[in-house]
Design an enzyme around this catalytic site. Sequence first.
Site, PDB file in Angstrom:
ATOM      1  CB  THR A  47      -0.876  -0.143   1.313  1.00  0.00           C
ATOM      2  OG1 THR A  47      -1.715  -1.360   1.177  1.00  0.00           O
ATOM      3  CG2 THR A  47      -1.904   0.967   1.405  1.00  0.00           C
ATOM      4  CB  THR A  48       4.369   1.950   1.502  1.00  0.00           C
ATOM      5  OG1 THR A  48       3.916   1.412   2.789  1.00  0.00           O
ATOM      6  CG2 THR A  48       5.431   2.943   1.318  1.00  0.00           C
ATOM      7  CB  SER A  52      -3.300  10.840  -1.622  1.00  0.00           C
ATOM      8  OG  SER A  52      -4.319   9.953  -1.878  1.00  0.00           O
ATOM      9  CG  HIS A  56      -3.709  13.171   6.116  1.00  0.00           C
ATOM     10  ND1 HIS A  56      -4.684  13.611   5.237  1.00  0.00           N
ATOM     11  CD2 HIS A  56      -3.498  11.778   5.573  1.00  0.00           C
ATOM     12  CE1 HIS A  56      -4.889  12.837   4.318  1.00  0.00           C
ATOM     13  NE2 HIS A  56      -4.326  11.627   4.417  1.00  0.00           N
ATOM     14  CE  LYS A 255      -8.056  11.724   6.527  1.00  0.00           C
ATOM     15  NZ  LYS A 255      -7.496  10.220   6.583  1.00  0.00           N
ATOM     16  CB  CYS A 446      14.482   5.820 -20.414  1.00  0.00           C
ATOM     17  SG  CYS A 446      13.141   5.928 -19.196  1.00  0.00           S
TER      18      CYS A 446
HETATM   19  C1  LIG Z   1      -5.442   4.818  -2.020  1.00  0.00           C
HETATM   20  C2  LIG Z   1      -4.740   5.271  -0.862  1.00  0.00           C
HETATM   21  C3  LIG Z   1      -4.597   6.744  -0.664  1.00  0.00           C
HETATM   22  C4  LIG Z   1      -3.938   6.817   0.684  1.00  0.00           C
HETATM   23  N1  LIG Z   1      -3.467   8.178   0.942  1.00  0.00           N
HETATM   24  C5  LIG Z   1      -2.847   8.394   2.201  1.00  0.00           C
HETATM   25  C6  LIG Z   1      -2.200   9.756   2.529  1.00  0.00           C
HETATM   26  O1  LIG Z   1      -2.446  10.525   1.691  1.00  0.00           O
HETATM   27  N2  LIG Z   1      -1.696   9.875   3.568  1.00  0.00           N
HETATM   28  C7  LIG Z   1      -1.561   8.833   4.486  1.00  0.00           C
HETATM   29  O2  LIG Z   1      -0.954   9.143   5.748  1.00  0.00           O
HETATM   30  N3  LIG Z   1      -2.024   7.613   4.309  1.00  0.00           N
HETATM   31  C8  LIG Z   1      -2.719   7.151   3.087  1.00  0.00           C
HETATM   32  N4  LIG Z   1      -3.114   5.990   2.928  1.00  0.00           N
HETATM   33  C9  LIG Z   1      -2.808   4.715   3.860  1.00  0.00           C
HETATM   34  C10 LIG Z   1      -1.063   4.652   3.788  1.00  0.00           C
HETATM   35  O3  LIG Z   1      -0.965   4.238   2.226  1.00  0.00           O
HETATM   36  C11 LIG Z   1      -1.219   3.101   4.419  1.00  0.00           C
HETATM   37  O4  LIG Z   1      -1.477   3.462   5.735  1.00  0.00           O
HETATM   38  C12 LIG Z   1       0.249   2.709   4.477  1.00  0.00           C
HETATM   39  O5  LIG Z   1       1.027   2.690   3.398  1.00  0.00           O
HETATM   40  C13 LIG Z   1       0.310   1.582   5.204  1.00  0.00           C
HETATM   41  O6  LIG Z   1       1.670   0.695   5.172  1.00  0.00           O
HETATM   42  P1  LIG Z   1       2.119  -0.685   5.749  1.00  0.00           P
HETATM   43  O7  LIG Z   1       3.549  -0.634   5.918  1.00  0.00           O
HETATM   44  O8  LIG Z   1       1.071  -0.892   6.928  1.00  0.00           O
HETATM   45  O9  LIG Z   1       1.499  -1.547   4.675  1.00  0.00           O
HETATM   46  P2  LIG Z   1       2.162  -2.026   3.233  1.00  0.00           P
HETATM   47  O10 LIG Z   1       2.754  -0.709   2.674  1.00  0.00           O
HETATM   48  O11 LIG Z   1       1.303  -2.637   2.632  1.00  0.00           O
HETATM   49  O12 LIG Z   1       3.189  -2.648   3.767  1.00  0.00           O
HETATM   50  C14 LIG Z   1       3.287  -4.249   4.179  1.00  0.00           C
HETATM   51  C15 LIG Z   1       4.258  -4.909   3.738  1.00  0.00           C
HETATM   52  O13 LIG Z   1       4.367  -6.605   3.950  1.00  0.00           O
HETATM   53  C16 LIG Z   1       4.725  -7.256   3.091  1.00  0.00           C
HETATM   54  N5  LIG Z   1       4.066  -8.587   3.231  1.00  0.00           N
HETATM   55  C17 LIG Z   1       2.744  -8.609   3.226  1.00  0.00           C
HETATM   56  N6  LIG Z   1       2.579 -10.037   3.363  1.00  0.00           N
HETATM   57  C18 LIG Z   1       3.711 -10.440   3.709  1.00  0.00           C
HETATM   58  C19 LIG Z   1       4.428 -11.868   3.945  1.00  0.00           C
HETATM   59  N7  LIG Z   1       3.762 -12.894   4.131  1.00  0.00           N
HETATM   60  N8  LIG Z   1       5.429 -12.017   4.247  1.00  0.00           N
HETATM   61  C20 LIG Z   1       6.605 -10.937   4.079  1.00  0.00           C
HETATM   62  N9  LIG Z   1       6.119  -9.779   3.668  1.00  0.00           N
HETATM   63  C21 LIG Z   1       4.934  -9.560   3.654  1.00  0.00           C
HETATM   64  C22 LIG Z   1       4.017  -6.361   1.802  1.00  0.00           C
HETATM   65  O14 LIG Z   1       4.910  -6.953   0.633  1.00  0.00           O
HETATM   66  C23 LIG Z   1       4.264  -5.287   2.254  1.00  0.00           C
HETATM   67  O15 LIG Z   1       5.724  -4.519   1.625  1.00  0.00           O
HETATM   68  C24 LIG Z   1      -3.500   5.839   1.696  1.00  0.00           C
HETATM   69  C25 LIG Z   1      -3.923   4.629   1.346  1.00  0.00           C
HETATM   70  C26 LIG Z   1      -4.550   4.312   0.119  1.00  0.00           C
HETATM   71  C27 LIG Z   1      -4.777   2.827  -0.568  1.00  0.00           C
END
Ligand SMILES: Cc1cc2nc3c(=O)[nH]c(=O)nc-3n(C[C@H](O)[C@H](O)[C@H](O)COP(=O)(O)OP(=O)(O)OC[C@H]3O[C@@H](n4cnc5c(N)ncnc54)[C@H](O)[C@@H]3O)c2cc1C
Length: 489
Positions: A47-48, A52, A56, A255, A446
Site C-alpha cells: 500500500t505504501t 496519495s 495529513h 476523506k 528509456c
Molecule cells: C488510495 C490510498 C490513499 C492513501 N493516501 C494516504 C495519504 O495521503 N496519507 C496517509 O497518511 N495515508 C494514506 N493512505 C494509507 C497509507 O498508504 C497506509 O496507511 C500505509 O501505506 C500502510 O503501510 P503498511 O506498512 O502498513 O502497509 P504496506 O505498505 O502494505 O506494507 C506491508 C508490507 O508487508 C509485506 N508483506 C505482506 N505479506 C507478507 C508476508 N507474508 N511475508 C513478508 N512480507 C509480507 C508487503 O509486501 C508490504 O511490503 C492511503 C492508502 C490508500 C490505499
Amino acid sequence: MSGKSKLTVDVAIIGGGIIGTATARELSKYQLKVVVIEKEAEVGWGTTKANSGIVHAGFHEEPGTLKAKYCFPGNQMFPKLCEELDVCFEQNGILMVARNEEEWETVQKYYERGKERGVPLELLSGEEARALEPELSEDIVGALHAPEGGSVMPFELAAALMENAIYNGVELLTNSPVIGARVENGKKIVETPFNIVEADVVINAAGLFTDEIARMFGDDYFTIKPRKGEEYLFDLDTKNMVKRTIFPVPSKVSKGILVIPTAEGNLMMGPTGDNIDQKDDLATTRDGFQRILEGARSLVPGINPRKIIAQFAGVRAASDRGDFIVEHSPNVPGLIHLAGMESPGLTAAPAIAVDAVRLVEEAGMKLVPKEDFQPRRENIVRFRSLSREEQDRLVKENPAYGRIICRCEQVTEGEIIDAIRRGARTLDGIKFRARAGAGRCQGGFCQPIVMAIIARELNIPLEQVTKRGPGSEQVLFKAKELLAGGITQ
Ligand SMILES: Cc1cc2nc3c(=O)[nH]c(=O)nc-3n(C[C@H](O)[C@H](O)[C@H](O)COP(=O)(O)OP(=O)(O)OC[C@H]3O[C@@H](n4cnc5c(N)ncnc54)[C@H](O)[C@@H]3O)c2cc1C
C-alpha cells in the site's frame, strides 16, 4: 527445514512497508539485532507505493482513536525526518473547502477539533481561499487552511528509511514471503521459503496481510477488510495549477475525492474508497475515473483529463475495528501487531514507529542506545534541481551525470547508478527512487537503456532484469544491442 538458512535475531519485522521500515529505522538506534522480512523484491511495494502521499495535518481524525493519537505527532516529525534522510517533502498546506452553508458548519467543527489538538489552522472566506488558490471553484464559500499539511514521496521515504536502517545495522531479507510462524520454547519462529528466523520479538507489519500473519501465530481476533482507492496522475506541466492539497468535506467513510499536488510536482486526483473482496485487486475502472473526475472538478473546474499520464490503485488495510491496531498480541508474548493501517497510516508511521519501540521494550528487550547511530542519508543527487554550475562540476567529476537517460524527467545515468548502489534491483525500484520512467512516456523511451544499466551494474544477464521481481522479466532486444555496443545516448 533442510536447506534453509537459520537466522537468530532480537526483533524480526514482517513487512517492509512504511510501518515496517519506519520501525526498523527507529529500532536501529539501539543495540539490537533486527531483521526485516519482505515478500517482494524491494521494500515499499505494498500500500505504501500506491497512495496519495499526503502528510495529513491532523484535524480529520475522530477524537479518542489511535488515528488521532498518531496523526498529528507523525505530521510534526516529517520535516526533520525528511531533512535527515534527504527525501522530497513539501509542506505545501491543506485546504478543506465548503461548497454551501451546511458544509461550512462542518468545516468549522473540524477547525475546533484540530485546534483542541494544537494543529495550526485558520478559517478563510471563499474569496480568501481563491486568493491563495485562484483555480478553486466559484462555488466555494469558505475553507479551513492547515499550513503544516504536506506532501511526500511515500516510496522514496520507505526506501530511505530502510537504507538508513541497513546503514545502522538492520538486515533485510527480500523475496521472502513469510509462509509459516509458530512459538517454540518462548521463541518466535518465522519461516520463509529460504530462511528460518528465530526471534525474541516479532513485529507484524504485513499491511493487508497482518490478519493472516496473526493467524499463523494463532491470533484470530482481528480481520483486515480491503478498501480500494484509484488515483489519476497528471503530466508535470500541470504543476502549480494548485499549490495546496484540496479536500472536500469528508463523508462518513472517506476523506473524499481530492486534488493533490504531489511532492514530485505532478498533480494527482483521487482516491475512490470502495470495499472489495480481493486484497490484490489493483484494477482501475471507468466508473472510478468518472467519480473522481466529477469530484475533482467540483473543487477545481479547470482540471483537464487529457493531461493524465498514469493511473493506479492502492488498497487500504482497514481493520474490523475501524481504527489502527498498535498493540501486544493478547495470546502470544513477544508478538506485536501494527495493523489496520488505512489512512493516515503514512502520516502516522514515524509516531507509530516510536511507540513500537516502547512495545518492544515492554516485551522484555533491553534498549541500549547506539552511540554511533547515523541519522543522515548523504550524497543524494537530483541532477535536474541543481544549478548550472553544480551540474558542470558534477559532470566533470563523473561523466555519467552528463548522460540524460530519462528525457521526460531529465534523469542521468549517474543517478540511476546511484539508485542501484542504494538498493534498487528492478525497473520499478529505479523509477520510484530516481524517477527514470515516471514521466510522460512512462519509460517508453528509456526502459531498454535502464535495463542495460541494471544488467551491467549488477553483473546479471538481461534476462534476469525484472520490472518488479521474479515473474516480471522483460528482455527487450533493443536493450541487448545497447549492452553489446556500450551504453550511449
Ligand atoms: C488510495 C490510498 C490513499 C492513501 N493516501 C494516504 C495519504 O495521503 N496519507 C496517509 O497518511 N495515508 C494514506 N493512505 C494509507 C497509507 O498508504 C497506509 O496507511 C500505509 O501505506 C500502510 O503501510 P503498511 O506498512 O502498513 O502497509 P504496506 O505498505 O502494505 O506494507 C506491508 C508490507 O508487508 C509485506 N508483506 C505482506 N505479506 C507478507 C508476508 N507474508 N511475508 C513478508 N512480507 C509480507 C508487503 O509486501 C508490504 O511490503 C492511503 C492508502 C490508500 C490505499
